[in-house]
Design a protein around this motif. Structure first.
Motif, mmCIF file in Angstrom:
data_model
loop_
_atom_site.group_PDB
_atom_site.id
_atom_site.type_symbol
_atom_site.label_atom_id
_atom_site.label_comp_id
_atom_site.label_asym_id
_atom_site.label_seq_id
_atom_site.Cartn_x
_atom_site.Cartn_y
_atom_site.Cartn_z
ATOM 1 N N LYS A 14 0.851 -1.186 0.000
ATOM 2 C CA LYS A 14 0.000 0.000 0.000
ATOM 3 C C LYS A 14 0.886 1.234 0.000
ATOM 4 C CE LYS A 14 -3.449 -2.568 2.498
ATOM 5 N NZ LYS A 14 -4.021 -2.857 3.796
ATOM 6 N N ASN A 16 0.931 5.535 -0.446
ATOM 7 C CA ASN A 16 0.236 6.815 -0.475
ATOM 8 C C ASN A 16 1.184 7.777 -1.176
ATOM 9 O OD1 ASN A 16 -0.661 9.419 0.047
ATOM 10 N ND2 ASN A 16 -1.470 8.881 2.050
ATOM 11 N N GLY A 19 -0.900 11.851 -1.477
ATOM 12 C CA GLY A 19 -2.266 11.849 -0.997
ATOM 13 C C GLY A 19 -3.191 10.878 -1.724
ATOM 14 N N LYS A 20 -2.711 10.259 -2.795
ATOM 15 C CA LYS A 20 -3.512 9.275 -3.530
ATOM 16 C C LYS A 20 -3.005 7.876 -3.198
ATOM 17 C CE LYS A 20 -5.118 8.047 -8.136
ATOM 18 N NZ LYS A 20 -5.066 8.398 -9.564
ATOM 19 N N ARG A 21 -3.932 6.979 -2.888
ATOM 20 C CA ARG A 21 -3.544 5.629 -2.485
ATOM 21 C C ARG A 21 -3.450 4.698 -3.686
ATOM 22 N NH1 ARG A 21 -6.694 6.810 2.419
ATOM 23 N NH2 ARG A 21 -5.116 6.977 4.037
ATOM 24 N N PHE A 22 -2.387 3.906 -3.685
ATOM 25 C CA PHE A 22 -2.169 2.872 -4.687
ATOM 26 C C PHE A 22 -1.976 1.560 -3.949
ATOM 27 C CE2 PHE A 22 -0.723 6.773 -6.607
ATOM 28 C CZ PHE A 22 -1.124 6.683 -7.926
ATOM 29 N N GLU A 55 1.195 1.415 5.363
ATOM 30 C CA GLU A 55 1.128 2.183 4.126
ATOM 31 C C GLU A 55 2.384 3.045 4.052
ATOM 32 O OE1 GLU A 55 -2.672 4.108 2.635
ATOM 33 O OE2 GLU A 55 -1.608 5.808 3.513
ATOM 34 N N ASN A 61 4.239 13.403 -7.163
ATOM 35 C CA ASN A 61 3.026 13.626 -7.934
ATOM 36 C C ASN A 61 2.366 12.287 -8.258
ATOM 37 O OD1 ASN A 61 1.187 14.019 -10.112
ATOM 38 N ND2 ASN A 61 2.224 15.934 -10.626
ATOM 39 N N PRO A 62 1.130 12.054 -7.817
ATOM 40 C CA PRO A 62 0.483 10.760 -8.069
ATOM 41 C C PRO A 62 0.152 10.518 -9.544
ATOM 42 C CG PRO A 62 -1.052 12.257 -7.007
ATOM 43 C CD PRO A 62 0.282 12.942 -7.013
ATOM 44 N N ASP A 63 -0.025 11.586 -10.327
ATOM 45 C CA ASP A 63 -0.327 11.400 -11.745
ATOM 46 C C ASP A 63 0.837 10.721 -12.458
ATOM 47 O OD1 ASP A 63 -2.772 12.660 -11.372
ATOM 48 O OD2 ASP A 63 -1.952 14.632 -11.891
ATOM 49 N N SER A 66 1.411 6.904 -11.313
ATOM 50 C CA SER A 66 0.578 5.875 -11.946
ATOM 51 C C SER A 66 1.208 5.389 -13.250
ATOM 52 C CB SER A 66 -0.846 6.388 -12.172
ATOM 53 O OG SER A 66 -0.858 7.464 -13.080
#
Length: 82
Positions: A14, A16, A19-22, A55, A61-63, A66
């Motif tokens: 897990k 973070n 701020g976005k969880r993957f 976690e 940057n979560p973008d 991904s």
């Protein structure tokens, strides 16, 4: 998109990221290599204690993360169209 059988005995990593969880499998993270930050994070040699929340926080940057995660899963780098 083909479904793949989970081979990690139900264990998940897990993350973070900004701020976005993957959630992914240890084998996906291991594809980054032991010398990478991601590979080292789940290594018992580098991090013998898991975080209390189970976690890991990565301040990025979560973008973009991904895209990296997809690359580790497939071995191919795909950029979304603008």
């Amino acid at each position: 998109m083909a479904m793949r059988r989970e081979q990690d005995d139900g264990h998940k990593v897990k993350l973070n990221v900004g701020g976005k969880r993957f959630v992914t499998s240890p084998s996906t993270v291991e594809n980054a290599g032991r010398e990478s930050m991601l590979g080292a994070m789940i290594s018992h040699d580098w991090a013998p204690e898991k975080p209390n929340s189970h976690e890991y926080f990565i301040d990025r940057n979560p973008d973009y993360f991904s895209l990296l995660l997809d690359f580790l899963r497939t071995g191919e780098l795909h950029f979304p169209p603008h």
